[in-house]
Design an enzyme around this catalytic site. Sequence first.
Site, short mmCIF file in Angstrom:
data_model
loop_
_atom_site.label_atom_id
_atom_site.label_comp_id
_atom_site.label_asym_id
_atom_site.label_seq_id
_atom_site.Cartn_x
_atom_site.Cartn_y
_atom_site.Cartn_z
N ASP A 18 29.77 40.55 28.88
CA ASP A 18 28.37 40.86 29.13
C ASP A 18 27.55 40.38 27.93
OD1 ASP A 18 25.94 41.99 29.75
OD2 ASP A 18 26.56 44.06 29.27
N ASN A 20 23.99 40.54 27.93
CA ASN A 20 22.64 41.11 27.86
C ASN A 20 22.62 42.63 27.94
OD1 ASN A 20 23.30 41.42 30.49
ND2 ASN A 20 21.51 40.39 31.34
N ASP A 22 23.76 44.92 30.03
CA ASP A 22 23.54 45.73 31.24
C ASP A 22 24.86 46.27 31.82
OD1 ASP A 22 24.64 43.46 32.28
OD2 ASP A 22 23.01 42.99 33.65
N ASP A 26 28.37 38.19 32.62
CA ASP A 26 27.42 37.18 33.11
C ASP A 26 27.81 35.78 32.63
OD1 ASP A 26 26.52 37.23 30.39
OD2 ASP A 26 25.34 39.03 30.90
N ASP A 197 38.20 30.25 49.50
CA ASP A 197 38.52 31.64 49.80
C ASP A 197 38.98 31.78 51.26
OD1 ASP A 197 38.10 34.59 48.98
OD2 ASP A 197 36.98 34.46 50.85
N GLU A 259 43.21 29.49 48.90
CA GLU A 259 43.77 30.83 48.96
C GLU A 259 44.34 30.99 50.36
OE1 GLU A 259 42.79 35.57 48.79
OE2 GLU A 259 41.51 34.19 49.87
C1 GLC Z 1 39.66 36.76 49.33
C2 GLC Z 1 39.21 37.23 47.97
C3 GLC Z 1 38.97 38.71 48.04
C4 GLC Z 1 37.89 38.97 49.06
C5 GLC Z 1 38.24 38.35 50.41
C6 GLC Z 1 37.06 38.30 51.32
O1 GLC Z 1 40.88 37.30 49.70
O2 GLC Z 1 40.14 36.88 47.01
O3 GLC Z 1 38.61 39.24 46.79
O4 GLC Z 1 37.70 40.34 49.20
O5 GLC Z 1 38.67 37.02 50.28
O6 GLC Z 1 36.14 37.35 50.90
#
Ligand code: GLC
Length: 541
Positions: A18, A20, A22, A26, A197, A259
Amino acid sequence: MWWKHAVIYEIYPRSFQDSNGDGIGDLNGITQRLDYLKDLGVDAIWITPMYPSPQVDFGYDIADYTAIDPQYGTMADFDRLMKEAKARDLRVIMDFVPNHTSDKHPWFIESSSSRTNSKRDWYIWRDGKGPGQPPNNWQSWFGHSAWKFDPRTGQFYYHHFYTEQPDLNWRNPEVRKAMYQVMRFWLDRGVAGFRLDAVSRLFEDPNLHDDPLLPGANAYGDQNIEHKYTDNLAEVHEVLKEMRQLVDQYPGDPVLISETDEPNIAELTKLYGSKLDEIQLPMDFQVADVNQLSAARFRELIDQVENNSAGGQPYFFFNNHDQDRTWDRYGDGVHNEAIARLLATLLLTTRATPQLYYGEEIGMLTTPPARKEDVRDPIGKLGWPKEKGRDGERTPMQWDASENAGFTTSLTPWLPVPASYKQRNVAVEEKDPDSLLSFYKQLIRLRRAQPALRDGAQITVNCHDADLLSFVRKNPNNSESVLIVLNMSNKSKTVAFNLEPQGITGVSAKLLLSYPAPGATNVPLYAIALAPFGTMVASVK
Ligand code: GLC
Protein backbone atom coordinates in the site's frame (compact mmCIF):
# COMPACT_ATOMS: atom_id res chain seq x y z
CA MET A 1 10.41 -17.58 -26.57
CA TRP A 2 11.36 -15.62 -23.46
CA TRP A 3 8.55 -17.30 -21.51
CA LYS A 4 10.26 -20.65 -21.80
CA HIS A 5 13.07 -19.47 -19.55
CA ALA A 6 11.20 -16.98 -17.43
CA VAL A 7 10.40 -17.12 -13.73
CA ILE A 8 6.95 -15.61 -13.27
CA TYR A 9 5.75 -14.00 -10.03
CA GLU A 10 2.07 -13.60 -9.23
CA ILE A 11 1.08 -10.40 -7.43
CA TYR A 12 -2.26 -9.91 -5.70
CA PRO A 13 -2.22 -6.10 -5.89
CA ARG A 14 -4.60 -5.62 -2.99
CA SER A 15 -2.14 -7.29 -0.66
CA PHE A 16 1.32 -6.50 -2.00
CA GLN A 17 2.18 -2.93 -0.99
CA ASP A 18 0.00 0.00 0.00
CA SER A 19 1.55 3.32 -1.02
CA ASN A 20 -1.16 5.75 0.10
CA GLY A 21 -2.12 4.55 3.55
CA ASP A 22 -5.67 3.34 2.84
CA GLY A 23 -4.97 -0.25 3.89
CA ILE A 24 -5.22 -1.57 0.33
CA GLY A 25 -2.27 -2.34 -1.90
CA ASP A 26 -1.93 -0.40 -5.13
CA LEU A 27 0.00 0.01 -8.37
CA ASN A 28 2.42 2.57 -6.98
CA GLY A 29 3.13 0.07 -4.22
CA ILE A 30 4.11 -2.51 -6.82
CA THR A 31 6.34 0.03 -8.59
CA GLN A 32 7.99 0.79 -5.26
CA ARG A 33 8.90 -2.91 -4.87
CA LEU A 34 10.23 -3.61 -8.35
CA ASP A 35 13.81 -3.55 -7.10
CA TYR A 36 12.95 -6.29 -4.65
CA LEU A 37 11.51 -8.41 -7.48
CA LYS A 38 14.52 -7.77 -9.66
CA ASP A 39 16.83 -8.80 -6.86
CA LEU A 40 14.79 -11.94 -6.25
CA GLY A 41 15.49 -12.76 -9.87
CA VAL A 42 12.07 -12.97 -11.48
CA ASP A 43 11.52 -12.04 -15.14
CA ALA A 44 7.82 -11.23 -15.25
CA ILE A 45 4.98 -10.32 -12.93
CA TRP A 46 1.39 -11.41 -13.39
CA ILE A 47 -0.90 -8.92 -11.66
CA THR A 48 -4.35 -10.21 -10.71
CA PRO A 49 -7.20 -7.87 -11.78
CA MET A 50 -6.93 -4.20 -10.85
CA TYR A 51 -9.68 -2.98 -13.17
CA PRO A 52 -12.71 -1.05 -11.89
CA SER A 53 -14.81 -3.53 -9.98
CA PRO A 54 -17.41 -3.68 -7.22
CA GLN A 55 -14.89 -6.09 -5.61
CA VAL A 56 -17.39 -8.85 -4.86
CA ASP A 57 -14.75 -11.32 -6.10
CA PHE A 58 -11.95 -8.83 -5.36
CA GLY A 59 -11.43 -7.76 -8.93
CA TYR A 60 -12.53 -10.85 -10.85
CA ASP A 61 -15.88 -9.10 -11.28
CA ILE A 62 -14.87 -6.47 -13.82
CA ALA A 63 -16.99 -3.39 -14.55
CA ASP A 64 -14.61 -1.85 -17.09
CA TYR A 65 -11.89 -3.82 -18.87
CA THR A 66 -9.85 -0.86 -20.05
CA ALA A 67 -9.37 1.26 -16.94
CA ILE A 68 -7.77 1.07 -13.50
CA ASP A 69 -9.82 0.90 -10.30
CA PRO A 70 -9.20 4.15 -8.36
CA GLN A 71 -8.48 1.97 -5.30
CA TYR A 72 -5.37 0.79 -7.11
CA GLY A 73 -4.40 4.03 -8.85
CA THR A 74 -4.72 5.64 -12.26
CA MET A 75 -3.79 4.79 -15.82
CA ALA A 76 -0.82 7.15 -15.39
CA ASP A 77 0.30 5.00 -12.44
CA PHE A 78 -0.06 1.94 -14.63
CA ASP A 79 2.03 3.48 -17.40
CA ARG A 80 4.67 4.43 -14.86
CA LEU A 81 4.71 0.87 -13.54
CA MET A 82 5.20 -0.37 -17.11
CA LYS A 83 8.03 2.09 -17.69
CA GLU A 84 9.82 1.26 -14.44
CA ALA A 85 9.36 -2.47 -15.03
CA LYS A 86 10.81 -2.15 -18.51
CA ALA A 87 13.79 -0.23 -17.17
CA ARG A 88 14.52 -3.29 -15.01
CA ASP A 89 13.83 -5.76 -17.79
CA LEU A 90 10.73 -7.06 -16.01
CA ARG A 91 7.67 -7.96 -18.05
CA VAL A 92 4.09 -7.33 -16.97
CA ILE A 93 1.35 -9.91 -17.60
CA MET A 94 -2.30 -8.89 -17.19
CA ASP A 95 -5.09 -11.01 -15.81
CA PHE A 96 -7.80 -11.25 -18.45
CA VAL A 97 -11.24 -12.45 -17.36
CA PRO A 98 -13.13 -13.46 -20.50
CA ASN A 99 -15.79 -15.74 -19.02
CA HIS A 100 -17.84 -13.17 -17.14
CA THR A 101 -18.18 -9.51 -16.28
CA SER A 102 -19.48 -7.83 -13.17
CA ASP A 103 -23.25 -7.38 -13.02
CA LYS A 104 -22.38 -3.65 -12.80
CA HIS A 105 -20.65 -3.67 -16.19
CA PRO A 106 -22.55 -1.34 -18.57
CA TRP A 107 -22.94 -4.29 -20.99
CA PHE A 108 -24.87 -6.28 -18.40
CA ILE A 109 -26.88 -3.30 -17.23
CA GLU A 110 -28.03 -2.86 -20.84
CA SER A 111 -28.51 -6.56 -21.38
CA SER A 112 -30.74 -6.92 -18.36
CA SER A 113 -32.80 -3.82 -19.19
CA SER A 114 -35.16 -5.59 -21.62
CA ARG A 115 -35.55 -8.75 -23.64
CA THR A 116 -35.12 -6.77 -26.84
CA ASN A 117 -32.07 -4.75 -25.88
CA SER A 118 -29.27 -5.01 -28.47
CA LYS A 119 -26.96 -6.45 -25.78
CA ARG A 120 -29.50 -9.02 -24.55
CA ASP A 121 -27.66 -11.81 -26.34
CA TRP A 122 -24.27 -10.77 -24.89
CA TYR A 123 -25.10 -12.89 -21.82
CA ILE A 124 -26.84 -16.25 -21.31
CA TRP A 125 -30.54 -15.60 -20.67
CA ARG A 126 -33.03 -18.49 -20.51
CA ASP A 127 -36.57 -19.19 -19.42
CA GLY A 128 -37.09 -21.23 -16.27
CA LYS A 129 -38.33 -24.81 -16.40
CA GLY A 130 -41.48 -23.71 -14.66
CA PRO A 131 -42.51 -20.93 -12.27
CA GLY A 132 -39.61 -20.22 -9.91
CA GLN A 133 -37.60 -23.13 -11.37
CA PRO A 134 -34.17 -22.59 -12.95
CA PRO A 135 -33.62 -23.85 -16.52
CA ASN A 136 -31.63 -26.89 -15.32
CA ASN A 137 -29.48 -28.28 -12.48
CA TRP A 138 -26.21 -26.48 -13.29
CA GLN A 139 -24.38 -25.26 -10.23
CA SER A 140 -22.18 -22.31 -9.62
CA TRP A 141 -18.56 -23.16 -8.75
CA PHE A 142 -19.18 -21.00 -5.70
CA GLY A 143 -22.29 -22.83 -4.50
CA HIS A 144 -25.99 -23.24 -5.31
CA SER A 145 -27.75 -22.82 -8.65
CA ALA A 146 -25.81 -21.23 -11.51
CA TRP A 147 -28.99 -19.45 -12.60
CA LYS A 148 -30.30 -16.23 -11.16
CA PHE A 149 -33.83 -15.04 -11.80
CA ASP A 150 -34.22 -11.44 -12.88
CA PRO A 151 -37.81 -10.32 -12.20
CA ARG A 152 -37.47 -7.32 -14.50
CA THR A 153 -37.53 -9.41 -17.67
CA GLY A 154 -38.77 -12.67 -16.17
CA GLN A 155 -35.76 -14.74 -17.26
CA PHE A 156 -32.76 -16.37 -15.62
CA TYR A 157 -29.13 -15.51 -16.40
CA TYR A 158 -26.26 -17.96 -16.11
CA HIS A 159 -23.28 -17.34 -13.81
CA HIS A 160 -20.54 -19.94 -13.43
CA PHE A 161 -19.16 -18.05 -10.42
CA TYR A 162 -20.86 -15.52 -8.09
CA THR A 163 -24.34 -14.24 -8.98
CA GLU A 164 -22.63 -10.86 -9.48
CA GLN A 165 -20.54 -12.42 -12.28
CA PRO A 166 -22.86 -13.09 -15.23
CA ASP A 167 -21.30 -15.21 -18.00
CA LEU A 168 -20.70 -13.62 -21.37
CA ASN A 169 -22.08 -15.37 -24.44
CA TRP A 170 -18.99 -16.30 -26.47
CA ARG A 171 -21.19 -17.58 -29.31
CA ASN A 172 -22.05 -13.96 -30.03
CA PRO A 173 -19.49 -12.50 -32.50
CA GLU A 174 -19.94 -9.02 -31.05
CA VAL A 175 -18.81 -10.25 -27.65
CA ARG A 176 -15.71 -11.78 -29.17
CA LYS A 177 -14.95 -8.59 -31.03
CA ALA A 178 -15.33 -6.46 -27.90
CA MET A 179 -13.16 -8.78 -25.83
CA TYR A 180 -10.43 -8.94 -28.46
CA GLN A 181 -10.40 -5.15 -28.48
CA VAL A 182 -9.70 -5.29 -24.76
CA MET A 183 -6.69 -7.52 -25.38
CA ARG A 184 -5.41 -5.10 -28.02
CA PHE A 185 -5.86 -2.18 -25.64
CA TRP A 186 -3.41 -3.69 -23.14
CA LEU A 187 -1.00 -5.06 -25.74
CA ASP A 188 -0.80 -1.56 -27.18
CA ARG A 189 0.27 -0.37 -23.74
CA GLY A 190 3.13 -2.84 -23.81
CA VAL A 191 2.00 -5.78 -21.69
CA ALA A 192 3.79 -9.07 -22.24
CA GLY A 193 0.68 -11.24 -22.36
CA PHE A 194 -2.29 -12.48 -20.40
CA ARG A 195 -3.21 -14.99 -17.78
CA LEU A 196 -6.60 -16.19 -18.98
CA ASP A 197 -8.99 -16.61 -16.08
CA ALA A 198 -11.28 -19.67 -16.01
CA VAL A 199 -10.98 -19.96 -19.77
CA SER A 200 -12.22 -23.54 -20.03
CA ARG A 201 -15.63 -22.32 -18.85
CA LEU A 202 -16.38 -20.05 -21.81
CA PHE A 203 -19.12 -22.21 -23.32
CA GLU A 204 -22.13 -24.11 -22.02
CA ASP A 205 -24.18 -26.79 -23.70
CA PRO A 206 -26.77 -24.93 -25.83
CA ASN A 207 -29.29 -27.72 -25.17
CA LEU A 208 -29.02 -27.18 -21.43
CA HIS A 209 -28.59 -30.85 -20.52
CA ASP A 210 -28.63 -31.46 -16.78
CA ASP A 211 -25.19 -32.20 -15.31
CA PRO A 212 -24.69 -35.76 -14.01
CA LEU A 213 -25.11 -36.14 -10.25
CA LEU A 214 -22.27 -37.43 -8.08
CA PRO A 215 -22.48 -38.87 -4.58
CA GLY A 216 -22.18 -36.62 -1.54
CA ALA A 217 -22.55 -32.90 -0.94
CA ASN A 218 -20.16 -29.94 -1.23
CA ALA A 219 -19.22 -27.39 1.45
CA TYR A 220 -22.30 -25.34 0.54
CA GLY A 221 -24.65 -28.26 1.13
CA ASP A 222 -25.43 -28.86 -2.57
CA GLN A 223 -25.50 -32.31 -4.08
CA ASN A 224 -22.21 -32.89 -5.90
CA ILE A 225 -22.37 -32.76 -9.68
CA GLU A 226 -19.96 -33.23 -12.55
CA HIS A 227 -19.63 -29.90 -14.39
CA LYS A 228 -19.87 -31.81 -17.65
CA TYR A 229 -21.94 -29.41 -19.73
CA THR A 230 -20.35 -26.14 -18.62
CA ASP A 231 -16.63 -26.87 -18.77
CA ASN A 232 -14.17 -27.75 -21.48
CA LEU A 233 -16.52 -27.66 -24.47
CA ALA A 234 -14.75 -28.11 -27.81
CA GLU A 235 -15.53 -24.55 -28.92
CA VAL A 236 -13.09 -23.22 -26.33
CA HIS A 237 -10.26 -24.18 -28.68
CA GLU A 238 -11.64 -22.01 -31.45
CA VAL A 239 -11.41 -19.02 -29.14
CA LEU A 240 -7.95 -19.94 -27.90
CA LYS A 241 -6.73 -20.07 -31.50
CA GLU A 242 -8.20 -16.64 -32.17
CA MET A 243 -6.59 -15.21 -29.05
CA ARG A 244 -3.26 -16.70 -30.02
CA GLN A 245 -3.47 -15.26 -33.53
CA LEU A 246 -4.20 -11.91 -31.97
CA VAL A 247 -1.24 -11.87 -29.58
CA ASP A 248 1.05 -13.23 -32.29
CA GLN A 249 0.47 -10.03 -34.27
CA TYR A 250 2.36 -8.10 -31.60
CA PRO A 251 6.12 -7.81 -31.21
CA GLY A 252 7.95 -9.29 -28.24
CA ASP A 253 6.31 -12.72 -28.36
CA PRO A 254 3.42 -12.07 -25.93
CA VAL A 255 2.37 -15.08 -23.91
CA LEU A 256 -0.95 -16.70 -23.06
CA ILE A 257 -1.12 -18.53 -19.74
CA SER A 258 -4.32 -20.43 -19.09
CA GLU A 259 -6.02 -21.09 -15.81
CA THR A 260 -7.39 -24.45 -16.81
CA ASP A 261 -7.80 -26.99 -14.09
CA GLU A 262 -7.42 -30.11 -16.25
CA PRO A 263 -7.88 -33.57 -14.75
CA ASN A 264 -5.25 -35.39 -16.80
CA ILE A 265 -2.36 -34.93 -19.19
CA ALA A 266 -4.49 -35.64 -22.27
CA GLU A 267 -6.80 -32.72 -21.51
CA LEU A 268 -3.90 -30.48 -20.51
CA THR A 269 -2.10 -31.30 -23.75
CA LYS A 270 -5.06 -30.21 -25.87
CA LEU A 271 -4.58 -26.65 -24.61
CA TYR A 272 -1.37 -26.22 -26.57
CA GLY A 273 -3.38 -26.76 -29.76
CA SER A 274 -2.61 -29.50 -32.27
CA LYS A 275 -0.14 -27.22 -34.05
CA LEU A 276 1.05 -25.48 -30.88
CA ASP A 277 -1.25 -22.70 -32.01
CA GLU A 278 -3.21 -22.09 -28.78
CA ILE A 279 -1.84 -21.59 -25.25
CA GLN A 280 1.93 -21.37 -24.74
CA LEU A 281 1.76 -22.00 -20.98
CA PRO A 282 -1.23 -23.96 -19.65
CA MET A 283 -1.07 -24.10 -15.85
CA ASP A 284 -0.55 -27.62 -14.54
CA PHE A 285 -2.97 -28.01 -11.64
CA GLN A 286 -2.22 -31.71 -11.30
CA VAL A 287 1.31 -30.98 -10.15
CA ALA A 288 0.22 -28.06 -7.96
CA ASP A 289 -2.35 -30.12 -6.15
CA VAL A 290 -0.68 -33.46 -5.48
CA ASN A 291 -1.05 -32.29 -1.86
CA GLN A 292 1.21 -34.96 -0.44
CA LEU A 293 4.92 -35.57 -0.67
CA SER A 294 4.68 -38.64 -2.84
CA ALA A 295 7.81 -39.31 -4.87
CA ALA A 296 5.92 -41.83 -7.00
CA ARG A 297 3.13 -39.41 -7.87
CA PHE A 298 5.41 -36.49 -8.69
CA ARG A 299 7.59 -38.81 -10.80
CA GLU A 300 4.56 -40.07 -12.67
CA LEU A 301 3.35 -36.53 -13.42
CA ILE A 302 6.78 -35.27 -14.43
CA ASP A 303 7.23 -38.25 -16.75
CA GLN A 304 3.82 -37.70 -18.28
CA VAL A 305 4.70 -34.09 -18.99
CA GLU A 306 8.04 -35.17 -20.43
CA ASN A 307 6.49 -37.76 -22.73
CA ASN A 308 3.74 -35.44 -23.81
CA SER A 309 3.81 -35.67 -27.57
CA ALA A 310 2.52 -32.13 -28.13
CA GLY A 311 5.93 -30.77 -27.23
CA GLY A 312 4.59 -27.68 -25.51
CA GLN A 313 6.28 -25.92 -22.64
CA PRO A 314 5.04 -27.04 -19.18
CA TYR A 315 4.08 -24.51 -16.50
CA PHE A 316 4.38 -25.43 -12.84
CA PHE A 317 3.30 -23.62 -9.68
CA PHE A 318 2.40 -24.60 -6.16
CA ASN A 319 0.79 -21.45 -4.79
CA ASN A 320 -1.81 -18.98 -5.96
CA HIS A 321 -4.59 -16.73 -4.65
CA ASP A 322 -7.21 -19.50 -4.67
CA GLN A 323 -5.77 -22.18 -2.45
CA ASP A 324 -4.04 -22.74 0.86
CA ARG A 325 -0.36 -21.97 0.77
CA THR A 326 2.03 -24.93 0.35
CA TRP A 327 3.39 -24.55 3.86
CA ASP A 328 -0.02 -25.76 5.06
CA ARG A 329 -0.78 -28.26 2.30
CA TYR A 330 2.59 -30.02 2.27
CA GLY A 331 4.13 -29.26 5.66
CA ASP A 332 4.13 -31.93 8.39
CA GLY A 333 4.45 -29.43 11.24
CA VAL A 334 7.93 -30.70 12.17
CA HIS A 335 10.02 -30.38 9.02
CA ASN A 336 8.28 -27.44 7.38
CA GLU A 337 11.49 -25.48 6.78
CA ALA A 338 12.97 -28.42 4.89
CA ILE A 339 9.74 -29.13 3.03
CA ALA A 340 9.49 -25.50 1.88
CA ARG A 341 12.99 -25.78 0.40
CA LEU A 342 12.22 -29.13 -1.17
CA LEU A 343 9.17 -27.71 -2.98
CA ALA A 344 11.08 -24.60 -4.03
CA THR A 345 13.75 -26.85 -5.51
CA LEU A 346 11.21 -28.94 -7.37
CA LEU A 347 9.53 -25.82 -8.72
CA LEU A 348 12.75 -24.18 -9.85
CA THR A 349 14.78 -27.07 -11.28
CA THR A 350 12.42 -28.83 -13.69
CA ARG A 351 12.01 -27.93 -17.34
CA ALA A 352 8.67 -26.25 -16.67
CA THR A 353 8.30 -22.49 -16.53
CA PRO A 354 7.93 -21.81 -12.79
CA GLN A 355 5.47 -19.44 -11.19
CA LEU A 356 5.76 -18.09 -7.66
CA TYR A 357 3.01 -16.43 -5.63
CA TYR A 358 3.95 -13.41 -3.53
CA GLY A 359 5.10 -14.39 -0.05
CA GLU A 360 5.91 -18.01 -0.80
CA GLU A 361 9.57 -17.03 -1.02
CA ILE A 362 9.53 -15.95 2.62
CA GLY A 363 7.36 -18.85 3.80
CA MET A 364 4.09 -17.04 4.43
CA LEU A 365 1.43 -19.19 6.06
CA THR A 366 -2.24 -19.57 5.26
CA THR A 367 -4.00 -17.45 7.87
CA PRO A 368 -7.76 -17.85 7.53
CA PRO A 369 -10.15 -15.67 9.52
CA ALA A 370 -10.89 -16.97 13.00
CA ARG A 371 -14.54 -15.90 12.97
CA LYS A 372 -17.20 -16.00 10.32
CA GLU A 373 -17.91 -12.29 10.76
CA ASP A 374 -14.33 -11.47 9.73
CA VAL A 375 -14.55 -13.29 6.39
CA ARG A 376 -14.20 -11.11 3.27
CA ASP A 377 -14.39 -13.69 0.49
CA PRO A 378 -18.09 -14.50 -0.08
CA ILE A 379 -17.56 -18.26 -0.47
CA GLY A 380 -16.17 -18.24 3.06
CA LYS A 381 -19.40 -16.75 4.34
CA LEU A 382 -21.53 -19.22 2.41
CA GLY A 383 -19.44 -22.30 3.19
CA TRP A 384 -18.33 -21.52 6.77
CA PRO A 385 -16.81 -23.39 8.56
CA LYS A 386 -16.07 -26.13 6.00
CA GLU A 387 -15.07 -23.57 3.39
CA LYS A 388 -13.42 -20.54 5.01
CA GLY A 389 -12.86 -18.77 1.71
CA ARG A 390 -9.59 -17.57 0.25
CA ASP A 391 -8.68 -14.73 2.63
CA GLY A 392 -6.09 -16.96 4.31
CA GLU A 393 -3.79 -16.99 1.30
CA ARG A 394 -4.34 -13.30 0.48
CA THR A 395 -3.02 -11.68 3.64
CA PRO A 396 -0.68 -8.68 3.25
CA MET A 397 2.90 -9.22 2.13
CA GLN A 398 5.28 -9.28 5.08
CA TRP A 399 8.03 -6.78 4.30
CA ASP A 400 9.52 -6.02 7.70
CA ALA A 401 8.94 -6.23 11.46
CA SER A 402 7.34 -2.80 11.80
CA GLU A 403 3.65 -2.44 12.55
CA ASN A 404 1.54 -4.08 9.83
CA ALA A 405 4.68 -5.56 8.34
CA GLY A 406 5.57 -2.51 6.26
CA PHE A 407 2.57 -3.27 4.05
CA THR A 408 0.61 -0.19 5.03
CA THR A 409 0.70 2.79 7.35
CA SER A 410 -3.03 2.36 7.95
CA LEU A 411 -4.01 0.79 11.25
CA THR A 412 -6.56 -1.34 9.46
CA PRO A 413 -5.20 -3.22 6.46
CA TRP A 414 -7.99 -4.79 4.38
CA LEU A 415 -7.03 -8.18 5.82
CA PRO A 416 -5.13 -8.51 9.09
CA VAL A 417 -1.39 -9.11 8.94
CA PRO A 418 -0.62 -12.61 10.31
CA ALA A 419 1.21 -12.72 13.63
CA SER A 420 4.10 -14.58 11.97
CA TYR A 421 5.31 -11.36 10.33
CA LYS A 422 7.70 -10.49 13.14
CA GLN A 423 9.97 -13.42 12.27
CA ARG A 424 8.93 -14.02 8.68
CA ASN A 425 9.53 -10.96 6.62
CA VAL A 426 11.68 -9.78 3.76
CA ALA A 427 13.93 -7.51 5.87
CA VAL A 428 14.87 -10.28 8.30
CA GLU A 429 15.27 -12.95 5.65
CA GLU A 430 17.33 -10.77 3.33
CA LYS A 431 20.01 -10.55 6.00
CA ASP A 432 20.08 -14.27 6.72
CA PRO A 433 22.01 -16.38 4.20
CA ASP A 434 20.21 -19.50 5.47
CA SER A 435 16.70 -18.10 5.12
CA LEU A 436 14.07 -19.43 2.75
CA LEU A 437 14.28 -16.18 0.79
CA SER A 438 18.03 -16.63 0.30
CA PHE A 439 17.38 -20.22 -0.80
CA TYR A 440 14.88 -19.06 -3.45
CA LYS A 441 17.34 -16.48 -4.72
CA GLN A 442 20.11 -19.05 -4.99
CA LEU A 443 17.82 -21.44 -6.86
CA ILE A 444 16.73 -18.78 -9.33
CA ARG A 445 20.35 -17.81 -9.91
CA LEU A 446 21.35 -21.43 -10.46
CA ARG A 447 18.50 -21.88 -12.91
CA ARG A 448 19.99 -19.09 -14.94
CA ALA A 449 23.63 -19.98 -14.56
CA GLN A 450 23.50 -23.71 -15.31
CA PRO A 451 22.97 -24.47 -19.01
CA ALA A 452 21.56 -27.88 -18.03
CA LEU A 453 18.85 -26.29 -15.88
CA ARG A 454 18.08 -23.87 -18.65
CA ASP A 455 17.95 -26.12 -21.67
CA GLY A 456 18.70 -29.64 -20.53
CA ALA A 457 16.45 -32.62 -21.11
CA GLN A 458 14.77 -33.94 -17.99
CA ILE A 459 15.18 -37.60 -17.06
CA THR A 460 13.83 -39.17 -13.89
CA VAL A 461 16.27 -41.69 -12.36
CA ASN A 462 16.10 -44.34 -9.61
CA CYS A 463 12.50 -44.72 -10.68
CA HIS A 464 11.52 -47.38 -8.17
CA ASP A 465 12.50 -45.40 -5.11
CA ALA A 466 9.36 -44.79 -3.05
CA ASP A 467 10.93 -42.04 -0.94
CA LEU A 468 13.25 -40.05 -3.17
CA LEU A 469 12.34 -38.13 -6.28
CA SER A 470 15.49 -37.86 -8.40
CA PHE A 471 16.03 -36.46 -11.83
CA VAL A 472 18.81 -35.36 -14.10
CA ARG A 473 18.82 -32.26 -16.25
CA LYS A 474 21.14 -33.33 -19.01
CA ASN A 475 23.45 -30.73 -20.47
CA PRO A 476 22.69 -30.38 -24.17
CA ASN A 477 26.40 -30.04 -24.96
CA ASN A 478 27.49 -33.06 -23.00
CA SER A 479 29.36 -31.16 -20.32
CA GLU A 480 28.10 -30.51 -16.77
CA SER A 481 24.63 -31.90 -16.09
CA VAL A 482 22.61 -31.39 -12.92
CA LEU A 483 21.29 -34.08 -10.58
CA ILE A 484 18.39 -33.18 -8.31
CA VAL A 485 17.52 -35.42 -5.36
CA LEU A 486 14.54 -34.72 -3.10
CA ASN A 487 13.89 -36.85 -0.05
CA MET A 488 10.12 -36.91 0.32
CA SER A 489 10.24 -39.02 3.47
CA ASN A 490 10.80 -38.24 7.13
CA LYS A 491 13.73 -40.68 7.30
CA SER A 492 17.42 -40.10 6.69
CA LYS A 493 18.42 -41.83 3.46
CA THR A 494 21.58 -42.87 1.70
CA VAL A 495 21.24 -43.59 -1.96
CA ALA A 496 23.43 -44.75 -4.84
CA PHE A 497 23.20 -43.57 -8.45
CA ASN A 498 24.45 -45.17 -11.62
CA LEU A 499 24.04 -42.49 -14.26
CA GLU A 500 25.94 -44.24 -17.02
CA PRO A 501 22.75 -44.89 -19.01
CA GLN A 502 22.37 -41.10 -19.04
CA GLY A 503 25.91 -40.72 -20.38
CA ILE A 504 27.29 -39.52 -17.04
CA THR A 505 30.40 -41.48 -16.12
CA GLY A 506 31.89 -39.39 -13.29
CA VAL A 507 31.83 -41.02 -9.86
CA SER A 508 31.09 -37.96 -7.77
CA ALA A 509 28.73 -35.02 -7.66
CA LYS A 510 29.65 -31.43 -6.85
CA LEU A 511 27.06 -29.79 -4.62
CA LEU A 512 25.49 -26.63 -5.98
CA LEU A 513 22.84 -26.19 -3.32
CA SER A 514 21.39 -28.37 -0.60
CA TYR A 515 19.42 -28.35 2.58
CA PRO A 516 20.40 -28.89 5.30
CA ALA A 517 23.81 -27.40 4.45
CA PRO A 518 26.27 -30.21 3.68
CA GLY A 519 29.57 -31.09 5.36
CA ALA A 520 31.41 -31.62 2.07
CA THR A 521 31.17 -30.10 -1.38
CA ASN A 522 31.87 -33.30 -3.28
CA VAL A 523 29.87 -36.45 -2.67
CA PRO A 524 30.38 -39.91 -4.14
CA LEU A 525 27.52 -40.98 -6.38
CA TYR A 526 27.43 -44.41 -4.75
CA ALA A 527 26.50 -42.95 -1.36
CA ILE A 528 24.55 -39.71 -1.31
CA ALA A 529 23.12 -38.96 2.13
CA LEU A 530 19.99 -36.93 2.64
CA ALA A 531 18.36 -35.76 5.85
CA PRO A 532 14.59 -36.18 6.33
CA PHE A 533 12.96 -34.08 3.57
CA GLY A 534 16.50 -33.11 2.52
CA THR A 535 17.24 -31.52 -0.83
CA MET A 536 20.29 -31.75 -3.05
CA VAL A 537 21.18 -30.08 -6.32
CA ALA A 538 24.57 -31.12 -7.67
CA SER A 539 26.52 -31.02 -10.88
CA VAL A 540 27.64 -34.28 -12.47
CA LYS A 541 29.63 -35.13 -15.59
C1 GLC B 1 -10.49 -17.81 -11.18
C2 GLC B 1 -9.76 -16.92 -10.21
C3 GLC B 1 -10.57 -16.82 -8.96
C4 GLC B 1 -11.91 -16.22 -9.31
C5 GLC B 1 -12.60 -17.02 -10.40
C6 GLC B 1 -13.75 -16.27 -10.98
O1 GLC B 1 -10.59 -19.11 -10.72
O2 GLC B 1 -8.47 -17.39 -10.00
O3 GLC B 1 -9.92 -16.05 -7.98
O4 GLC B 1 -12.71 -16.19 -8.16
O5 GLC B 1 -11.73 -17.27 -11.48
O6 GLC B 1 -13.32 -15.19 -11.76
